[in-house]
Enzyme design. Structure first.
Site, short mmCIF file in Angstrom:
data_model
loop_
_atom_site.label_atom_id
_atom_site.label_comp_id
_atom_site.label_asym_id
_atom_site.label_seq_id
_atom_site.Cartn_x
_atom_site.Cartn_y
_atom_site.Cartn_z
N ASP B 7 -39.47 55.25 -17.55
CA ASP B 7 -38.56 54.97 -18.67
C ASP B 7 -39.38 54.21 -19.71
OD1 ASP B 7 -36.35 54.45 -20.31
OD2 ASP B 7 -35.90 52.59 -19.24
N GLU B 87 -38.67 59.96 -19.27
CA GLU B 87 -37.42 60.00 -20.03
C GLU B 87 -37.73 60.29 -21.49
OE1 GLU B 87 -34.56 57.01 -19.04
OE2 GLU B 87 -33.54 57.17 -20.95
N ASP B 160 -34.38 48.50 -16.28
CA ASP B 160 -35.45 49.42 -16.70
C ASP B 160 -36.11 50.07 -15.49
OD1 ASP B 160 -35.84 48.38 -19.76
OD2 ASP B 160 -35.47 46.74 -18.38
#
Lengths: 186, 186
Positions: B7, B87, B160
């Site tokens: 991410d 992502e 996260d």
């Protein structure tokens, strides 16, 4: 002083290597002041090389980023610049385009960081203002002034290469802009 | 199969390493099919490691990108993943934020390309839909389902890290989503 200027792009990344120094010597000492540049024609900025790094539109983004990173790293290794001057992101109307451009710029900054080169970032409008005198200058005006400032017979082609050179010139001239302008106008 | 999910973020990049394979073996052959995963409890996705790569807010962007690149490269070297799941960019209202995020994502894709790892990219909504079942799921719901799917005692922290794991899970589950869901629900 040697500056590698970069105009980032996913498809075409323009670059220009500009040096300043008395009698073409690549002076890196404190004596390489703007005054010296302005006094000596031999010490005026010189174009060492310019061109573009092209990536295949059919390749995946990661592969294109790899090509840009390798290209910039090769230029840094070959020219050993004192500074890397990178044009800031141009905010396109299409946010997606701007974000993809950010990807390309990211790997260019990384190439500089990995080589331990000092990095300067310049907004597109500042580059145009420094080289042409007007933040809203056209691509043709930038090409014309790049050729004029470096005493080239013709403007660097394509325009992306000229933009890379303009970015390097902005870095070189930011110290002695006023004096250089005076000499060119005279 | 081992998947490293990422991410991206300039300040905090979350990551998760997820493996699937019979009896915890890190199967990399064609026999590691969704059917096998669904049949064997030992072959269900397992969390190997998760965490975050933090960069200093006081450091220059180039330096932070360098830290992210080194961090991801180290993870790839250590875990030798079969795939890197990244992502896609979250389009923030502030275009500048989105563009800077693009820089971080650029060096992450580069780390994958340099290591020769297969790269998969997933939109935030697809990750949420795959893990939670709803594209508009909250961060808490993602954390809850990540813990559920991987039989963890508590959700990965910070969020996260959970997002990185969710991205890896999306890659793992994209082949056998339906069967995995069936087993979890049962």
């Amino acid at each position: 002083m040697i500056v590698l200027g970069i105009d980032p792009g996913t498809a075409i990344t323009g670059y220009g290597v500009v040096s300043t120094g008395p009698d073409g010597a690549l002076a890196k000492s404190a004596s390489d002041t703007p005054r010296l540049v302005a006094k000596s024609a031999h010490g005026a900025p010189r174009l060492i090389e310019c061109g573009v790094i092209r990536t295949s539109p059919r390749a995946a983004l990661a592969s294109r980023l790899h090509d840009i990173f390798e290209g910039v790293t090769e230029l840094i290794e070959r020219h050993k610049p004192d500074a890397l001057a990178v044009e800031d992101v141009f905010y396109a109307r299409n946010v997606r385009t701007t974000v993809v451009l950010g990807h390309a710029r990211g790997v260019i900054l990384l190439a500089g960081a990995r080589a331990g080169v000092t990095i300067h970032e310049y907004a597109p409008a500042l580059i145009k203002k420094t080289v042409v005198g007007r933040g809203g200058a056209t691509k043709e005006q930038v090409q014309f002034m790049v050729a004029r400032l470096l005493r080239l017979k013709s403007a660097p082609q394509p325009a992306d290469a000229a933009d890379g050179v303009a970015c390097a010139l902005t870095c070189v001239m930011s110290a002695g802009t006023a004096m250089l302008r005076l000499r060119i106008a005279g």
